[in-house]
Design a protein around this motif. Structure first.
Motif, mmCIF file in Angstrom:
data_model
loop_
_atom_site.group_PDB
_atom_site.id
_atom_site.type_symbol
_atom_site.label_atom_id
_atom_site.label_comp_id
_atom_site.label_asym_id
_atom_site.label_seq_id
_atom_site.Cartn_x
_atom_site.Cartn_y
_atom_site.Cartn_z
ATOM 1 N N GLU A 151 0.845 -1.192 0.000
ATOM 2 C CA GLU A 151 0.000 0.000 0.000
ATOM 3 C C GLU A 151 0.877 1.238 0.000
ATOM 4 O OE1 GLU A 151 -3.103 0.277 2.891
ATOM 5 O OE2 GLU A 151 -3.756 -1.781 2.542
ATOM 6 N N TYR A 152 0.372 2.275 -0.656
ATOM 7 C CA TYR A 152 1.113 3.530 -0.803
ATOM 8 C C TYR A 152 0.252 4.696 -0.337
ATOM 9 C CZ TYR A 152 4.542 1.030 -3.620
ATOM 10 O OH TYR A 152 5.521 0.160 -4.043
ATOM 11 N N LYS A 162 5.460 3.882 -0.353
ATOM 12 C CA LYS A 162 4.990 2.620 0.209
ATOM 13 C C LYS A 162 4.975 2.717 1.723
ATOM 14 C CE LYS A 162 5.990 -2.344 0.132
ATOM 15 N NZ LYS A 162 6.913 -3.355 -0.411
ATOM 16 N N THR A 163 3.879 2.272 2.329
ATOM 17 C CA THR A 163 3.811 2.233 3.791
ATOM 18 C C THR A 163 4.576 0.997 4.244
ATOM 19 O OG1 THR A 163 1.696 1.055 3.711
ATOM 20 C CG2 THR A 163 1.596 3.445 3.904
ATOM 21 N N LYS A 170 -6.884 2.333 -3.644
ATOM 22 C CA LYS A 170 -7.414 1.540 -2.541
ATOM 23 C C LYS A 170 -8.944 1.642 -2.471
ATOM 24 C CE LYS A 170 -6.751 0.486 2.284
ATOM 25 N NZ LYS A 170 -6.065 0.805 3.526
ATOM 26 N N LYS A 177 -10.411 -0.670 -5.007
ATOM 27 C CA LYS A 177 -10.227 -2.070 -4.639
ATOM 28 C C LYS A 177 -11.200 -2.454 -3.540
ATOM 29 C CE LYS A 177 -6.787 -5.457 -3.061
ATOM 30 N NZ LYS A 177 -7.852 -6.295 -2.566
#
Length: 112
Positions: free
Chosen positions: A11-12, A26-27, A100, A103
């Motif tokens: 995830e970003y 990116k996390t 996100k 999605k």
């Protein structure tokens, strides 16, 4: 998965702007060993260094030489498909970028 794909999957979150487009980072989850994770950014680079460098990149820093994927596209946001992984390899139809929110909506609709 291949190392390049393994590095960029995740995830970003939004982290500023470069060449007129948003940058995403990116996390990172803290590793069990306490080692610092590699920085991974998704950013747009214009054609100031030549046409072949224009497009969206996955790399460790803006304009850096350590890059994992490239998509020759000048859209306002990272393209969903058309990525070359590695950056100088071939296009991977199975590799996709997704917002996100989109999605989550797709996953929710599939569960109904």
């Amino acid at each position: 998965a291949e190392p390049a794909i393994q590095t960029i999957l995740g995830e970003y979150v939004e982290r500023g702007v470069n060449h007129g487009r948003k940058v995403f980072q990116k996390t990172q989850q803290p590793s069990a060993s306490g080692a610092r994770a590699l920085d991974v950014l998704v950013y747009y680079w214009d054609d100031r260094d030549g046409d072949k460098y224009e497009g969206w990149w996955f790399g460790n820093k803006l304009g850096g030489s350590q890059v994992w994927a490239h998509c020759k596209d000048s859209s306002d946001t990272p393209p969903l498909v058309g990525w070359q992984v590695p950056w100088n390899g071939y296009m991977r139809p199975e590799f996709a970028v997704a917002l996100k929110e989109d999605k989550v909506a797709r996953d929710t609709n599939q569960n109904i």
